[in-house]
Design an enzyme around this catalytic site. Structure first.
Site, PDB file in Angstrom:
ATOM      1  N   SER A  80     -24.279  46.005  16.863  1.00 11.87           N
ATOM      2  CA  SER A  80     -25.589  45.423  16.569  1.00 11.87           C
ATOM      3  C   SER A  80     -26.694  46.468  16.494  1.00 11.87           C
ATOM      4  CB  SER A  80     -25.955  44.373  17.623  1.00 11.87           C
ATOM      5  OG  SER A  80     -26.121  44.966  18.897  1.00 11.87           O
TER       6      SER A  80
ATOM      7  N   LYS B 112     -32.706  39.160  22.770  1.00 14.92           N
ATOM      8  CA  LYS B 112     -33.189  40.481  22.362  1.00 14.92           C
ATOM      9  C   LYS B 112     -34.679  40.434  22.012  1.00 14.92           C
ATOM     10  CE  LYS B 112     -28.722  42.144  20.655  1.00 14.92           C
ATOM     11  NZ  LYS B 112     -27.910  42.520  19.491  1.00 14.92           N
TER      12      LYS B 112
END
Length: 805
Positions: free
Chosen positions: A654, A697
């Protein structure tokens, strides 16, 4: 190229409109198969098909309600089935160490046990009374008298003959003896030697003849005694037969339709006739039958006439449904217990204890697969039972091959059971791959889902399910707003605004806690703020590590910038999972470039902190750079990438787009805005791909920015394919609505680098050259300079800036 705009607040959080929900208390039937139609169809198929090997393995994520849903389906099917038979273990009178199994219709096992108890109770009174009767005493005395008379007559006849020959039959300490007499008195040896020789010789000859006759009589005595005992045994059996006959016949009447039971009763009759005299003695203490006592004597025992009912289905409606919570060897297969008596361990058929397979025989057995495989040997035992269609009880040491003592060998019981294992998918696929017997025995897989599409119909069903749970668990009713908030939280747990979680354990826990807070707040129903208070409290209980992580950043122990610009430096985002709680954490990612051999060095991988997926993402960067910038010359680059201040393992791809942005900044020399953070993976074509944990996040970076003060320039770049997953906290949505924080959806690296630098990325012309002054153009120029320098170094010449123009 279109530069993406920040997402509107309504795209950051998909609300549930309370007006779209069914009214509270609506009487519509609540279906328990929401989103699990495929799995429950498989369960119903496995229940319905009655073929060998069609046992069921139910697998799916924990907390999806596998057990209650499956059990309800099974109980519904079991209620329509006939109750299975009872099973008993009884004494095997031919082979004591092999107890006999009896099958009886449901409810008749206990009746047989009661009948045998009544029989023995009656016999313990009837038989002693019969032996104490005058008729028996007279007949027994007559037998004894007959024996005594026969013995006395033989000795009297011998004595009369001896007397006529002047010989006497006398008793001595060593037994009977013959001696000469005179006038009826025994002559002593000294006087006998004074007799004439011919008289002595005649007396000796007569004594020798009489001694032979005496020996013949003594030899016949044991035979006469055996005849007496046989006659007495016959008399005793006759007495017992009279006492037993009527009671046995009454017992037989109830079981004329069961040949095996009739055969057992006849064996009991025969044993009673053989051992009826034991009823005359006092009963032994509780313990295994025929147990020895001190002195070697044997006390009578009536335990061998007991009936050990190991399966009692009396009063049962339908087939049994058994869940074994502790699947040990003894709890599943059964066990043979032992008793300590006078320093020895003894056992008999009455100490055979059933297992879950016995209890579920004729029905269904449910077992947790993880608990099953935590126990030794039991998996092999279950497979053997299913393959052989029988339950064979034996000890664990025997199963392991360590048994070296004599023990019972109970007759196996035929097995007709449907076994249902419940576990996660990993166990199912491991067994399918590793155990060749598993596919033959568990042919039905029921795969439970953990999500359901969030559409109008499913949302309404979800609301009814929430209301039904509240009623079933005795909770306060929920307002429409509270129900809507629970549904929104279900989407957040699913990490998808278009899905609702089916991990219902989390929803149940939320309802329990909301009910608690409603009580604390004095509410008669669960309100929306009670639900929110529960969510906040759950987070508060679990977020100590998150607070410490953010504290390290705010105190500048961990270096994260939320303002300004820097070359080759980007704020990456990662997710930390601690049990059920996950949170986002920003990390500084830096890149440095220099002349080299086309290597992109992953420092995390070099020191074994990078996982394989992270390493894959870094290698993709080399492919992207080579395809975009080095089609006509070598990629003479050496670059290093690192997660700064990272002291643990790093995995996942990611951050690959983040690392590429850092590389492009380092190559172009254009600084990146530190007020922005980035997440997303990238492929070799420069397309930004979806990642997991997007909500955590974004919130992780937002918390740091909010703590330092929101400036309106801060935000996060996410893959556009992750927009549908957004279910952000309300404070993040509010900040976005005020223009204080932004979430940008990007589709390509070029879009992202333009947002991060404020400089156009640049589009290539037909020759593959990018415009000067753009990010890609400056990066291309740097790489060409590296290639020219590398060629000159290889040739040993001076650098020529025009060589690559």
């Amino acid at each position: 190229m279109r530069i993406p705009e920040p997402l509107a607040p309504d795209r950051l959080y998909t609300k549930c409109d309370p007006e779209d929900l069914p009214p509270p208390g609506e009487a519509d039937e609540v279906s328990d198969d929401l989103g699990q139609e495929r799995a429950l169809d498989a369960v119903r198929f496995g229940i319905g098909i009655r073929r060998h090997g069609y046992n069921i393995f139910v697998h799916g994520p924990p907390g999806t309600g596998k057990y209650p849903l499956v059990r309800r389906q099974i109980e519904q099917a079991a209620s329509e089935m006939p109750p299975p038979p009872d099973w008993c273990y009884v004494q095997n009178f031919q082979e004591n160490h092999k107890p006999r199994a009896l099958r009886l219709p449901a409810g008749r096992g206990c009746r047989l046990r009661g009948g045998m108890e009544t029989l023995i109770r009656e016999l313990r009174a009837t038989i002693p009374a019969a032996f104490e009767s005058e008729d028996y005493q007279a007949r027994a005395q007559a037998l004894q008298s007959q024996f005594s008379q026969q013995q006395e007559a033989a000795f009297n006849e011998l004595q009369e003959r001896a007397k006529a020959l002047n010989i006497g039959l006398i008793r001595t300490p060593s037994g009977l003896a013959l001696a000469p007499t005179s006038k009826g008195e025994v002559v002593n040896p000294e006087a006998f030697r004074q007799w004439p020789d011919d008289m002595q010789e005649k007396i000796r000859s007569d004594i020798a003849e009489l001694e032979k006759e005496l020996q013949e009589i003594l030899k016949r005595l044991p035979q006469w005694d055996r005849e007496r005992r046989e006659q007495l045994r016959g008399l005793n059996q006759e007495v017992v037969s009279h006492a037993v006959g009527q009671l046995i016949e009454e017992l037989r009447k109830d079981y004329q339709d069961l040949p095996d039971v009739i055969d057992y009763i006849e064996q009991v009759r025969a044993d009673l006739l053989e051992n009826g005299e034991e009823f005359r003695a006092p009963e032994m203490p509780a313990g295994p039958q025929a147990a020895p006592v001190r002195g070697g004597a044997r006390e009578p025992s009536f335990r061998r006439y007991e009936v050990n009912v190991i399966v009692d289905n009396s009063g049962r409606q339908g087939a049994p449904v058994v869940y074994e919570d502790l699947p040990t060897h003894g709890n599943v297969i059964g066990r043979i217990e032992q008793m300590a008596q006078f320093g020895a361990l003894t056992t008999d058929f009455s100490l055979i204890k059933p297992g879950a397979l016995h209890a579920a025989n004729g029905g269904y057995l449910l077992v947790d697969a993880r608990k099953l495989f935590m126990q030794p040997i039991i998996w092999e035992e279950i497979k053997h039972a299913l393959q052989a269609n029988e339950i064979r009880i034996h000890g664990l040491t025997e199963a392991l091959g360590f048994a070296n003592t004599v023990t019972l060998q109970p007759q196996p019981i035929p097995l007709d059971v449907k076994v249902v294992l419940l576990g996660d998918a990993m166990i199912y696929y491991l067994l399918s791959q590793s155990d060749p017997d598993f596919p033959e025995l568990f042919k039905v897989a029921a795969d439970f889902d953990d999500q359901v599409p969030r559409n109008h119909g499913n949302t309404a069903r979800y609301a009814r399910m929430i209301a039904d749970t509240a009623r079933r668990e005795g909770l306060r009713p929920l307002s429409r707003d509270a129900t809507a908030r629970v549904i929104e939280q279900a989407a957040r747990i699913a990490a998808d605004s278009e899905r609702l979680t089916l991990r219902l354990r989390s929803i149940d826990d939320l309802l329990y806690e909301a009910d608690y807070w409603a009580g604390q707040n004095g509410n008669g129903e669960i309100a929306v703020h009670d639900v929110q208070q529960s969510i906040d409290a759950q987070t508060r209980r679990a977020d100590r590590i998150r607070e410490r992580s953010q504290e390290q950043i705010l105190r500048e122990t961990m270096l994260i910038d939320t303002d300004g610009e820097a070359v080759g430096q980007v704020n990456g985002l990662s997710v930390l999972q601690l049990g059920e709680f996950a949170f986002g954490k920003p990390s500084r990612i830096t890149a440095r470039v220099r002349l080299g051999r086309g290597e992109v060095l992953d420092i995390e991988r070099e020191i074994d902190l990078g996982g394989p997926l992270h390493s894959k993402g870094v290698l993709i960067l080399s492919g992207f750079l080579g395809e975009r910038f080095a089609r006509r010359h070598p990629l003479a680059l050496s670059a290093s990438l690192v997660f700064e201040q990272s002291y643990g393992g790093v995995d996942g791809d990611s951050a690959s787009s983040t690392e590429l942005y850092a590389l492009l900044s380092a190559l172009s020399g254009i600084p990146i805005r530190q007020s922005l953070a980035v997440t997303g993976s990238v492929n070799q074509l420069g397309q930004v791909q979806a990642i997991g944990g997007v909500n955590e996040k974004i919130e992780g970076f937002f918390d740091i920015c909010a703590a330092r003060g929101l400036t309106g320039r801060q935000g996060v770049l996410i893959p556009s394919s992750n927009v549908k997953h957004l279910m952000l906290r309300q404070d993040v949505v509010d900040a976005a609505a005020k223009g204080k924080f932004h979430v940008y959806p990007v589709e390509t690296i070029d879009q992202g680098i333009e947002l991060l630098t404020g400089v156009p990325a640049g589009e290539p012309d037909q020759e593959g050259d990018f415009p000067a002054g753009t990010v890609n153009g400056l990066a291309q120029a740097t790489l060409r300079e590296f290639a020219r320098s590398a060629r000159n170094f290889a040739a040993g010449g001076a650098s020529d800036p025009e060589a690559l123009s």
